[in-house]
Write an enzyme that holds these catalytic residues in place. Sequence first.
Site, PDB file in Angstrom:
ATOM      1  N   ASN A   1      26.656  40.232  27.417  1.00  0.00           N
ATOM      2  CA  ASN A   1      25.255  40.568  27.516  1.00  0.00           C
ATOM      3  C   ASN A   1      24.799  40.162  28.650  1.00  0.00           C
ATOM      4  O   ASN A   1      25.107  39.026  29.366  1.00  0.00           O
ATOM      5  CB  ASN A   1      24.304  39.163  26.901  1.00  0.00           C
ATOM      6  CG  ASN A   1      23.128  39.682  27.000  1.00  0.00           C
ATOM      7  OD1 ASN A   1      22.226  40.249  27.846  1.00  0.00           O
ATOM      8  ND2 ASN A   1      22.312  37.969  26.517  1.00  0.00           N
ATOM      9  N   TRP A   2      24.377  40.657  30.211  1.00  0.00           N
ATOM     10  CA  TRP A   2      24.493  41.405  31.258  1.00  0.00           C
ATOM     11  C   TRP A   2      23.113  40.811  31.997  1.00  0.00           C
ATOM     12  O   TRP A   2      22.974  40.493  32.769  1.00  0.00           O
ATOM     13  CB  TRP A   2      24.243  42.725  32.028  1.00  0.00           C
ATOM     14  CG  TRP A   2      25.976  43.027  31.904  1.00  0.00           C
ATOM     15  CD1 TRP A   2      27.197  43.096  30.875  1.00  0.00           C
ATOM     16  CD2 TRP A   2      26.613  44.711  32.182  1.00  0.00           C
ATOM     17  NE1 TRP A   2      27.993  43.789  31.131  1.00  0.00           N
ATOM     18  CE2 TRP A   2      27.844  44.964  31.768  1.00  0.00           C
ATOM     19  CE3 TRP A   2      25.130  45.907  32.910  1.00  0.00           C
ATOM     20  CZ2 TRP A   2      28.413  46.149  32.032  1.00  0.00           C
ATOM     21  CZ3 TRP A   2      25.954  47.133  33.061  1.00  0.00           C
ATOM     22  CH2 TRP A   2      27.590  47.185  32.604  1.00  0.00           C
ATOM     23  N   LYS A   3      22.529  40.350  30.385  1.00  0.00           N
ATOM     24  CA  LYS A   3      20.432  40.295  31.553  1.00  0.00           C
ATOM     25  C   LYS A   3      20.249  41.004  32.219  1.00  0.00           C
ATOM     26  O   LYS A   3      21.084  42.382  32.082  1.00  0.00           O
ATOM     27  CB  LYS A   3      20.765  38.836  31.609  1.00  0.00           C
ATOM     28  CG  LYS A   3      21.772  38.026  30.497  1.00  0.00           C
ATOM     29  CD  LYS A   3      21.692  35.923  30.567  1.00  0.00           C
ATOM     30  CE  LYS A   3      21.338  35.281  29.379  1.00  0.00           C
ATOM     31  NZ  LYS A   3      22.057  34.201  28.883  1.00  0.00           N
TER      32      LYS A   3
ATOM     33  N   HIS B   1      16.723  36.628  21.201  1.00  0.00           N
ATOM     34  CA  HIS B   1      17.815  36.253  22.315  1.00  0.00           C
ATOM     35  C   HIS B   1      16.812  34.748  23.076  1.00  0.00           C
ATOM     36  O   HIS B   1      15.529  34.824  22.978  1.00  0.00           O
ATOM     37  CB  HIS B   1      18.067  37.023  23.914  1.00  0.00           C
ATOM     38  CG  HIS B   1      18.588  36.066  24.407  1.00  0.00           C
ATOM     39  ND1 HIS B   1      18.373  35.054  25.166  1.00  0.00           N
ATOM     40  CD2 HIS B   1      20.457  35.851  24.556  1.00  0.00           C
ATOM     41  CE1 HIS B   1      19.771  35.061  26.127  1.00  0.00           C
ATOM     42  NE2 HIS B   1      20.598  35.509  25.609  1.00  0.00           N
TER      43      HIS B   1
ATOM     44  N   GLU C   1      16.378  32.926  25.802  1.00  0.00           N
ATOM     45  CA  GLU C   1      15.270  33.634  27.264  1.00  0.00           C
ATOM     46  C   GLU C   1      13.917  35.067  26.090  1.00  0.00           C
ATOM     47  O   GLU C   1      12.923  34.707  26.725  1.00  0.00           O
ATOM     48  CB  GLU C   1      16.137  34.764  27.627  1.00  0.00           C
ATOM     49  CG  GLU C   1      17.512  33.367  28.490  1.00  0.00           C
ATOM     50  CD  GLU C   1      18.730  34.049  28.950  1.00  0.00           C
ATOM     51  OE1 GLU C   1      18.410  35.460  29.145  1.00  0.00           O
ATOM     52  OE2 GLU C   1      19.429  32.719  28.774  1.00  0.00           O
TER      53      GLU C   1
ATOM     54  N   GLU D   1      23.409  30.829  19.188  1.00  0.00           N
ATOM     55  CA  GLU D   1      23.608  30.133  20.953  1.00  0.00           C
ATOM     56  C   GLU D   1      22.402  28.698  20.975  1.00  0.00           C
ATOM     57  O   GLU D   1      21.569  28.745  21.124  1.00  0.00           O
ATOM     58  CB  GLU D   1      23.072  31.568  21.831  1.00  0.00           C
ATOM     59  CG  GLU D   1      23.899  32.426  21.315  1.00  0.00           C
ATOM     60  CD  GLU D   1      23.911  33.181  22.732  1.00  0.00           C
ATOM     61  OE1 GLU D   1      24.314  33.655  23.164  1.00  0.00           O
ATOM     62  OE2 GLU D   1      22.736  34.060  22.774  1.00  0.00           O
TER      63      GLU D   1
ATOM     64  N   GLY E   1      25.047  29.527  29.616  1.00  0.00           N
ATOM     65  CA  GLY E   1      24.807  29.314  31.703  1.00  0.00           C
ATOM     66  C   GLY E   1      24.270  27.902  32.428  1.00  0.00           C
ATOM     67  O   GLY E   1      24.817  28.037  33.505  1.00  0.00           O
TER      68      GLY E   1
ATOM     69  N   SER F   1      28.226  30.107  27.273  1.00  0.00           N
ATOM     70  CA  SER F   1      30.133  29.202  28.405  1.00  0.00           C
ATOM     71  C   SER F   1      30.845  29.863  27.520  1.00  0.00           C
ATOM     72  O   SER F   1      31.721  28.937  28.040  1.00  0.00           O
ATOM     73  CB  SER F   1      29.183  28.082  28.053  1.00  0.00           C
ATOM     74  OG  SER F   1      28.429  27.513  29.208  1.00  0.00           O
TER      75      SER F   1
ATOM     76  N   GLY G   1      27.669  36.218  27.873  1.00  0.00           N
ATOM     77  CA  GLY G   1      26.349  36.203  29.706  1.00  0.00           C
ATOM     78  C   GLY G   1      27.387  36.489  30.486  1.00  0.00           C
ATOM     79  O   GLY G   1      27.971  37.431  31.133  1.00  0.00           O
ATOM     80  N   GLY G   2      27.280  35.451  30.790  1.00  0.00           N
ATOM     81  CA  GLY G   2      28.135  35.380  33.198  1.00  0.00           C
ATOM     82  C   GLY G   2      29.227  35.932  32.758  1.00  0.00           C
ATOM     83  O   GLY G   2      29.840  36.886  33.827  1.00  0.00           O
TER      84      GLY G   2
END
Length: 258
Positions: free
Chosen positions: A10-12, A102, A104, A174, A180, A220, A241-242
Amino acid sequence: MSRTPLLAGNWKMNMDHLQAIKLVQELGLDLEDHKFNYADADVVVLPPFTDLRSVQTVVESDKMKIAYGAQDISVHDNGAYTGEVSASMLVKLGCTYVVVGHSERREYHCESDAVVNEKTKVTLAAGMTPIVCCGEGLEIRQAGTHVDHVLKQINGAFDGISAEDALKCVVAYEPIWAIGTGEVATPDDAQEVCGAIREKLAELYGQEVADKMRVLYGGSVKSSNVKEILSRPDIDGALVGGASLKADEFSRIVRQDG
Ligand code: PGA
């Protein structure tokens, strides 16, 4: 029960379309260099909307076995909905996955369980795979009510969805406090909730359906912890993600090479 692992990046809101081209190309080459067998895991990238056309071009022209999709979807088919992107637009771009609900989106765009449910249905109706996200915040975790909280989200997300359609969904657990932050749920913490999700799915759809559905963990995840997390019986992959923004690191995650 053998379920093919799914590793989704997930590149956000990262990577413009030129960076996206480079990242997908590097990922494909790195996996090829390591003789990765795509039968061992499904590999998915989830770029921002503005990158999808470029990602499609690279994947199709290089005949890559990497699937891709969107981070969100509109509940509407078309019309006066400024800023929204519809299911048919995503299908036209070759998307096969959509992240739905998600944390967010839930937090910054006030997406309720009812909206998540609608988006799941819209995604399914268009023939794409929803990655239905759920997870608790820190306060809920500390109060010890995380399992109840997540199961309520699952109930809401799957409301009115048939067993046949549920089979086409992926669930991603999640915990928000682990997203993150570098704070990873222990593999046992993740298994506790992923196991409870599968039990809930079995209650809703029967054991056979629940055993076929993939439940991912996200928060993470990196190459150094992915193997242990995926060793737990009810964790079938990861939403990353990251660590999905660097080709070599995401390749290691896909290959479970810590
Ligand atoms: P993270 O994000 O891997 O950067 O913690 C996971 C996610 O939000 O999907």
